[in-house]
Motif scaffolding. Structure first.
Motif, PDB file in Angstrom:
ATOM      1  N   GLU A  85      27.577  87.737  13.074  1.00  0.00           N
ATOM      2  CA  GLU A  85      26.706  88.775  12.498  1.00  0.00           C
ATOM      3  C   GLU A  85      26.014  88.158  11.285  1.00  0.00           C
ATOM      4  OE1 GLU A  85      28.415  92.846  11.587  1.00  0.00           O
ATOM      5  OE2 GLU A  85      28.092  92.186   9.527  1.00  0.00           O
ATOM      6  N   PHE A  86      24.727  88.430  11.110  1.00  0.00           N
ATOM      7  CA  PHE A  86      24.092  87.988   9.863  1.00  0.00           C
ATOM      8  C   PHE A  86      22.940  88.891   9.469  1.00  0.00           C
ATOM      9  CE2 PHE A  86      22.271  85.215  13.213  1.00  0.00           C
ATOM     10  CZ  PHE A  86      20.918  85.430  13.063  1.00  0.00           C
ATOM     11  N   ASN A  87      22.707  88.928   8.164  1.00  0.00           N
ATOM     12  CA  ASN A  87      21.538  89.606   7.610  1.00  0.00           C
ATOM     13  C   ASN A  87      20.475  88.529   7.435  1.00  0.00           C
ATOM     14  OD1 ASN A  87      19.585  90.700   5.915  1.00  0.00           O
ATOM     15  ND2 ASN A  87      21.058  92.027   4.879  1.00  0.00           N
ATOM     16  N   HIS A 123      17.735  89.828  12.130  1.00  0.00           N
ATOM     17  CA  HIS A 123      19.176  89.972  11.929  1.00  0.00           C
ATOM     18  C   HIS A 123      19.931  89.763  13.242  1.00  0.00           C
ATOM     19  CE1 HIS A 123      17.653  91.796   8.319  1.00  0.00           C
ATOM     20  NE2 HIS A 123      17.061  92.752   9.029  1.00  0.00           N
ATOM     21  N   PRO A 158      25.376  86.007   3.659  1.00  0.00           N
ATOM     22  CA  PRO A 158      25.565  87.203   4.498  1.00  0.00           C
ATOM     23  C   PRO A 158      25.673  86.839   5.972  1.00  0.00           C
ATOM     24  CG  PRO A 158      23.283  87.056   3.797  1.00  0.00           C
ATOM     25  CD  PRO A 158      23.997  85.895   3.162  1.00  0.00           C
ATOM     26  N   ILE A 159      26.661  86.037   6.281  1.00  0.00           N
ATOM     27  CA  ILE A 159      26.956  85.603   7.658  1.00  0.00           C
ATOM     28  C   ILE A 159      28.447  85.814   7.879  1.00  0.00           C
ATOM     29  CG2 ILE A 159      26.933  83.683   9.314  1.00  0.00           C
ATOM     30  CD1 ILE A 159      24.878  82.285   7.549  1.00  0.00           C
TER      31      ILE A 159
END
Lengths: 267, 267
Positions: free
Chosen positions: B10-12, B57, B88-89
């Motif tokens: 998941e990442f932003n 994302h 943010p990962i």
């Protein structure tokens, strides 16, 4: 003659010291009052239904203020949004209301959502917007235990030491725990709450979700009327002010969401 | 003997130049490769199912790499997450896989979600994470028109000029438009997509949602095989890579989500 305005506001609380105006940093109230002044040249106080803490978010905060300047509701909304940039605050709606409307004093109910992400991996997309709990939570046990708190009680065990409320007695109308995939959502609804009450109830329900407490422990914590008897204060990140209710809005009486009947005794 | 690892990530995307390693700024691939090296002292290349653009994302990107170091799957996940901080990962899952697994080359399907917030007020909580469209959108018309794109077609009209794919012919398995309150969600699924294909399809469906185009205009845009015949490229903010499918996963054939039958002709 001045007009009273009701506005519905969304904000990301991460970068604010909280709702209330502060001398030493940014607040939601301060940003809104500045935006009102910039578009109307009037100096106002903006009152809110709830004075949220630092880091607490809102999807439906309600606030009110007076304006001398004759403007349309759309203009109030759009002008405030223009002058609020680049702050993470958005006015979703502006409504002209009667002069006896007051966002805080005429409010008859408040709803909060608390978001928990229940997984091992850290938060990437929801950093600052949810509480990460890696231990698997039993949301059904949490919901059952939560029903012990429904009704009119002395909530001293869930009250921050700095709480300014005259009485620790509140009536909790709803405390619902449900799961959507890895997200555990807690909805809390009451006429009003003590300072940190929602976060302290969530920290207590976490003990139940992890299997360290059962519903009787929650009842005992409530009966103790002592902050140290209940669980930790859940972090601000997961808390969202979602709705304020006013006369004419549908605000139901206390409901029990589970098989445990709500207690009708005080404390 | 080395072990091949599959990770789900998941990442932003807001703070990254995109998936692919770049000399001039942070990338998701670069951060992951550094984190692998920090915990294993091995230099690896991390391959992904989709090389997302800057600002895009992911809730379920899949990537793969090899490690000599013998470690458990939990250790791979936890060590990577530790060394990824504060980026943010997040690694949601790590799985040991056969040596012939390759996140990109053995992938048989990809899903994206595109989020539109359809309201007048700016984005506070979802800034950078959704596309704000203030004009009211007719999501039912969008969904009907979207079905014209289902199936095997020459998607040149929806292809970025920089696209490196050998052929503009792709098979779109799903393009579903639905509304949840003020949010309009578009789900796109295919074996593979052209560069910017999802964002260009979303920009085209926006024309339909606003009532400026109808389904026939979408068919005409597809038939033109010319990028200038279709709508704008929707911003990266609203796009999420949600899932990669591999042999053994359930990846259904093209479906029609609406009353318009899918076209079986090419182009």
């Amino acid at each position: 003659m001045s007009q009273r305005w009701k506005i519905t506001v969304e904000f990301n609380g991460t970068s604010f010291l909280g709702w209330q105006r502060q001398d030493h940093g940014p607040s939601v109230q301060g940003c809104l009052e500045e935006a009102v002044t910039r578009f109307s040249q009037e100096v106002v106080t903006v009152h809110a239904a709830g004075r949220t803490d630092s880091g607490v978010h809102a999807t439906g905060m309600v606030a009110s203020f007076d304006l001398e300047k004759p403007v349309s509701a759309d203009k109030v909304r759009d002008a405030l949004n223009f002058h609020l940039k680049p702050n993470p605050i958005a006015v979703l709606k502006a409504e002209a209301v009667e002069p006896d409307f007051h966002a805080r004093f005429t409010c008859i109910g408040r709803s909060y959502l608390y978001r928990i992400t229940n997984r091992r991996a850290p938060l990437a997309l929801d950093a600052g917007r949810s509480w990460l709990i890696s231990h698997p939570l039993d949301e059904k046990a949490m919901h059952m235990a939560a029903q012990r708190l429904i009704g009119r009680h002395d909530f001293s065990s869930f009250r921050a030491s700095l709480c300014q409320a005259a009485s620790p007695v509140k009536t909790l109308a709803e405390l619902t725990v449900s799961r959507m995939g890895e997200e555990v959502r807690i909805v809390a609804r009451a006429r009003s709450f003590l300072h940190h009450q929602v976060r302290n109830m969530v920290g207590t329900l976490k003990m139940v979700g992890e299997g360290r407490w059962d519903a009787d422990d929650v009842s005992a914590a409530l009966a103790a009327r002592d902050r140290s008897a209940a669980g930790q204060t859940a972090p601000a990140d997961g808390l969202y002010f979602t709705r304020a209710y006013y006369p004419g809005d549908d605000f139901p009486e206390p409901i029990s969401g589970g098989p445990s009947a709500p207690s009708s005794t005080n404390g």
